[in-house]
Design a protein around this motif. Structure first.
Motif, PDB file in Angstrom:
ATOM      1  N   THR A  12      78.833  44.924  33.778  1.00 21.47           N
ATOM      2  CA  THR A  12      77.683  44.655  34.504  1.00 21.47           C
ATOM      3  C   THR A  12      77.229  45.187  35.670  1.00 21.47           C
ATOM      4  O   THR A  12      76.459  44.873  36.632  1.00 21.47           O
ATOM      5  CB  THR A  12      77.642  42.800  34.525  1.00 21.47           C
ATOM      6  N   TRP A  13      78.618  45.631  36.097  1.00 23.58           N
ATOM      7  CA  TRP A  13      78.296  47.086  37.656  1.00 23.58           C
ATOM      8  C   TRP A  13      77.239  47.866  38.036  1.00 23.58           C
ATOM      9  O   TRP A  13      77.576  48.478  36.253  1.00 23.58           O
ATOM     10  CB  TRP A  13      79.797  47.509  37.618  1.00 23.58           C
ATOM     11  N   ASP A  14      76.363  48.323  38.573  1.00 24.99           N
ATOM     12  CA  ASP A  14      75.733  49.311  38.345  1.00 24.99           C
ATOM     13  C   ASP A  14      76.583  50.409  38.419  1.00 24.99           C
ATOM     14  O   ASP A  14      75.739  51.420  37.501  1.00 24.99           O
ATOM     15  CB  ASP A  14      75.086  49.351  39.389  1.00 24.99           C
ATOM     16  N   GLY A  15      77.995  51.164  38.887  1.00 21.94           N
ATOM     17  CA  GLY A  15      78.476  52.033  38.723  1.00 21.94           C
ATOM     18  C   GLY A  15      78.737  52.555  37.989  1.00 21.94           C
ATOM     19  O   GLY A  15      79.579  53.716  36.988  1.00 21.94           O
ATOM     20  N   THR A  16      78.907  51.719  36.392  1.00 23.34           N
ATOM     21  CA  THR A  16      79.784  51.777  35.034  1.00 23.34           C
ATOM     22  C   THR A  16      79.188  52.516  34.557  1.00 23.34           C
ATOM     23  O   THR A  16      79.464  53.546  33.892  1.00 23.34           O
ATOM     24  CB  THR A  16      79.625  50.127  34.566  1.00 23.34           C
ATOM     25  N   ALA A  17      77.651  53.043  34.561  1.00 27.12           N
ATOM     26  CA  ALA A  17      77.110  54.340  33.675  1.00 27.12           C
ATOM     27  C   ALA A  17      77.392  55.656  34.644  1.00 27.12           C
ATOM     28  O   ALA A  17      77.489  56.551  34.001  1.00 27.12           O
ATOM     29  CB  ALA A  17      76.049  54.290  33.698  1.00 27.12           C
ATOM     30  N   THR A  38      87.748  45.367  29.561  1.00 30.65           N
ATOM     31  CA  THR A  38      86.980  44.831  30.927  1.00 30.65           C
ATOM     32  C   THR A  38      87.701  42.912  30.770  1.00 30.65           C
ATOM     33  O   THR A  38      88.378  42.741  30.197  1.00 30.65           O
ATOM     34  CB  THR A  38      85.353  44.378  30.296  1.00 30.65           C
ATOM     35  N   ILE A  39      87.304  42.974  32.403  1.00 27.24           N
ATOM     36  CA  ILE A  39      88.234  41.662  32.523  1.00 27.24           C
ATOM     37  C   ILE A  39      87.110  40.426  32.863  1.00 27.24           C
ATOM     38  O   ILE A  39      86.954  40.480  33.912  1.00 27.24           O
ATOM     39  CB  ILE A  39      89.555  42.111  33.402  1.00 27.24           C
ATOM     40  N   LEU A  40      87.224  39.656  32.205  1.00 24.02           N
ATOM     41  CA  LEU A  40      86.413  38.416  32.625  1.00 24.02           C
ATOM     42  C   LEU A  40      86.817  37.525  33.076  1.00 24.02           C
ATOM     43  O   LEU A  40      87.609  36.590  32.610  1.00 24.02           O
ATOM     44  CB  LEU A  40      85.874  37.542  31.309  1.00 24.02           C
ATOM     45  N   VAL A  41      87.128  37.048  34.779  1.00 28.80           N
ATOM     46  CA  VAL A  41      87.540  36.201  35.152  1.00 28.80           C
ATOM     47  C   VAL A  41      86.405  34.839  35.452  1.00 28.80           C
ATOM     48  O   VAL A  41      85.682  34.869  35.901  1.00 28.80           O
ATOM     49  CB  VAL A  41      87.354  36.653  36.882  1.00 28.80           C
ATOM     50  N   LEU A  42      87.040  33.584  35.394  1.00 29.50           N
ATOM     51  CA  LEU A  42      86.694  32.277  35.986  1.00 29.50           C
ATOM     52  C   LEU A  42      86.977  31.498  36.446  1.00 29.50           C
ATOM     53  O   LEU A  42      87.992  30.924  36.901  1.00 29.50           O
ATOM     54  CB  LEU A  42      86.705  31.899  34.250  1.00 29.50           C
ATOM     55  N   ASP A  43      85.892  31.506  37.157  1.00 32.00           N
ATOM     56  CA  ASP A  43      86.033  30.667  38.488  1.00 32.00           C
ATOM     57  C   ASP A  43      84.313  30.144  38.716  1.00 32.00           C
ATOM     58  O   ASP A  43      83.895  31.129  39.767  1.00 32.00           O
ATOM     59  CB  ASP A  43      86.623  31.721  40.049  1.00 32.00           C
ATOM     60  N   LYS A  70      80.976  35.521  27.894  1.00 29.77           N
ATOM     61  CA  LYS A  70      81.482  36.599  27.216  1.00 29.77           C
ATOM     62  C   LYS A  70      80.845  37.427  26.920  1.00 29.77           C
ATOM     63  O   LYS A  70      80.710  38.705  26.341  1.00 29.77           O
ATOM     64  CB  LYS A  70      82.401  35.418  26.598  1.00 29.77           C
ATOM     65  N   ALA A  71      79.418  36.268  26.030  1.00 33.03           N
ATOM     66  CA  ALA A  71      78.526  37.739  25.470  1.00 33.03           C
ATOM     67  C   ALA A  71      78.177  38.781  26.206  1.00 33.03           C
ATOM     68  O   ALA A  71      77.446  39.458  25.680  1.00 33.03           O
ATOM     69  CB  ALA A  71      77.103  36.161  25.223  1.00 33.03           C
ATOM     70  N   LYS A  72      77.741  38.552  27.738  1.00 36.77           N
ATOM     71  CA  LYS A  72      76.730  38.833  28.285  1.00 36.77           C
ATOM     72  C   LYS A  72      77.771  40.300  28.827  1.00 36.77           C
ATOM     73  O   LYS A  72      77.440  41.599  28.351  1.00 36.77           O
ATOM     74  CB  LYS A  72      76.497  38.801  29.439  1.00 36.77           C
ATOM     75  N   PHE A  73      78.936  40.037  28.462  1.00 35.84           N
ATOM     76  CA  PHE A  73      80.303  41.300  28.550  1.00 35.84           C
ATOM     77  C   PHE A  73      80.221  41.504  27.044  1.00 35.84           C
ATOM     78  O   PHE A  73      80.674  43.334  27.565  1.00 35.84           O
ATOM     79  CB  PHE A  73      81.504  40.618  29.298  1.00 35.84           C
ATOM     80  N   THR A  74      80.559  41.339  26.195  1.00 36.02           N
ATOM     81  CA  THR A  74      80.515  41.802  25.616  1.00 36.02           C
ATOM     82  C   THR A  74      79.399  42.811  24.359  1.00 36.02           C
ATOM     83  O   THR A  74      79.712  43.556  24.124  1.00 36.02           O
ATOM     84  CB  THR A  74      80.719  41.109  23.851  1.00 36.02           C
ATOM     85  N   ASP A  75      78.002  42.284  24.680  1.00 38.16           N
ATOM     86  CA  ASP A  75      77.106  42.656  24.389  1.00 38.16           C
ATOM     87  C   ASP A  75      77.594  44.047  25.423  1.00 38.16           C
ATOM     88  O   ASP A  75      76.585  45.359  25.387  1.00 38.16           O
ATOM     89  CB  ASP A  75      75.686  42.226  25.558  1.00 38.16           C
ATOM     90  N   LEU A 120      94.543  56.115  32.935  1.00 37.56           N
ATOM     91  CA  LEU A 120      94.081  54.415  32.837  1.00 37.56           C
ATOM     92  C   LEU A 120      92.805  55.283  33.737  1.00 37.56           C
ATOM     93  O   LEU A 120      93.031  56.050  34.840  1.00 37.56           O
ATOM     94  CB  LEU A 120      94.776  53.806  33.836  1.00 37.56           C
ATOM     95  N   ILE A 121      91.476  55.337  33.089  1.00 37.96           N
ATOM     96  CA  ILE A 121      90.139  55.743  34.433  1.00 37.96           C
ATOM     97  C   ILE A 121      89.446  54.209  34.252  1.00 37.96           C
ATOM     98  O   ILE A 121      89.528  53.698  33.691  1.00 37.96           O
ATOM     99  CB  ILE A 121      89.186  55.933  32.841  1.00 37.96           C
ATOM    100  N   MET A 122      89.416  54.121  36.121  1.00 37.89           N
ATOM    101  CA  MET A 122      89.230  53.428  36.650  1.00 37.89           C
ATOM    102  C   MET A 122      87.783  53.841  37.726  1.00 37.89           C
ATOM    103  O   MET A 122      87.831  55.102  38.095  1.00 37.89           O
ATOM    104  CB  MET A 122      90.080  52.854  37.367  1.00 37.89           C
ATOM    105  N   GLY A 123      86.867  52.381  38.102  1.00 40.37           N
ATOM    106  CA  GLY A 123      85.933  52.980  38.948  1.00 40.37           C
ATOM    107  C   GLY A 123      85.999  52.449  40.204  1.00 40.37           C
ATOM    108  O   GLY A 123      86.909  51.443  40.279  1.00 40.37           O
ATOM    109  N   SER A 124      85.604  53.379  41.572  1.00 40.03           N
ATOM    110  CA  SER A 124      85.707  52.284  42.893  1.00 40.03           C
ATOM    111  C   SER A 124      84.803  51.887  43.619  1.00 40.03           C
ATOM    112  O   SER A 124      83.758  53.226  43.162  1.00 40.03           O
ATOM    113  CB  SER A 124      86.850  53.568  43.994  1.00 40.03           C
ATOM    114  N   ARG A 125      84.756  50.973  44.570  1.00 44.32           N
ATOM    115  CA  ARG A 125      83.245  50.585  44.243  1.00 44.32           C
ATOM    116  C   ARG A 125      83.822  51.091  45.907  1.00 44.32           C
ATOM    117  O   ARG A 125      82.349  50.635  46.358  1.00 44.32           O
ATOM    118  CB  ARG A 125      83.006  49.438  44.752  1.00 44.32           C
ATOM    119  N   ASP A 126      83.835  52.276  47.205  1.00 40.37           N
ATOM    120  CA  ASP A 126      84.590  52.532  47.134  1.00 40.37           C
ATOM    121  C   ASP A 126      84.081  51.647  48.771  1.00 40.37           C
ATOM    122  O   ASP A 126      83.927  52.082  49.417  1.00 40.37           O
ATOM    123  CB  ASP A 126      83.054  54.236  47.221  1.00 40.37           C
TER     124      ASP A 126
END
Length: 154
Positions: A12-17, A38-43, A70-75, A120-126
């Motif tokens: 769902t993050w803009d930088g993922t693409a 992806t990690i779905l954090v439930l809080d 979960k559906a949003k992340f899975t999609d 492992l590849i990850m993105g940074s929000r800088d």
């Protein structure tokens, strides 16, 4: 044997693409086994979602919200998987790991230990130094505890 590459992303993050495009163009091989994680954090108290309300949330509502998220992340993962498939990467799996608010880093670290990748590849929000000090950096926490190469895309 194909090289296993894990890409830890928030669909769902803009930088993922950008992370996916850069990885596909510069690092991934068509023969790689790619694990999108992806990690779905439930809080519910700290949630920042359209469906969140400041009122008390009952158990049924929490279950509905969890299912919707979960559906949003899975999609989102399915869309990313399609982009990779269209780019010629056929061996792509996606995983949604569910975590409480205090353990998303540990959840990813555990997944890496159970399924050790070649990278492992990850993105940074800088984040600025100040924000990193206050909020902490997910990437910093993960990279200090895993035992595989990590590629951080900015």
């Amino acid at each position: 044997m194909p090289r296993q590459v894990t890409i830890a992303i928030n669909p769902t993050w803009d930088g993922t693409a950008k992370i996916i495009a850069w990885s596909a163009s510069n690092f991934l091989r068509p023969t790689d086994h790619i694990r999108l994680v992806t990690i779905l954090v439930l809080d519910p108290e700290l949630a920042d979602h359209d469906w969140y309300v400041d009122s008390a949330v009952d158990e049924g509502s929490m279950s509905d919200m969890e299912s919707q998220l979960k559906a949003k992340f899975t999609d989102g993962l399915e869309q990313i998987k399609k982009v990779l498939n269209d780019a010629g990467f056929d061996d792509v799996e996606d995983f949604v790991l569910v975590s409480g608010p205090s353990s998303p880093c540990q959840m990813l670290i555990q997944d890496i230990e159970n399924n050790p990748p070649a990278c492992l590849i990850m993105g940074s929000r800088d984040l600025s130094r100040w924000k990193r000090f206050i909020m902490g950096s997910f990437v910093d926490q993960v990279q200090s505890k895993i035992h595989c190469p990590i590629l951080i895309v900015k």
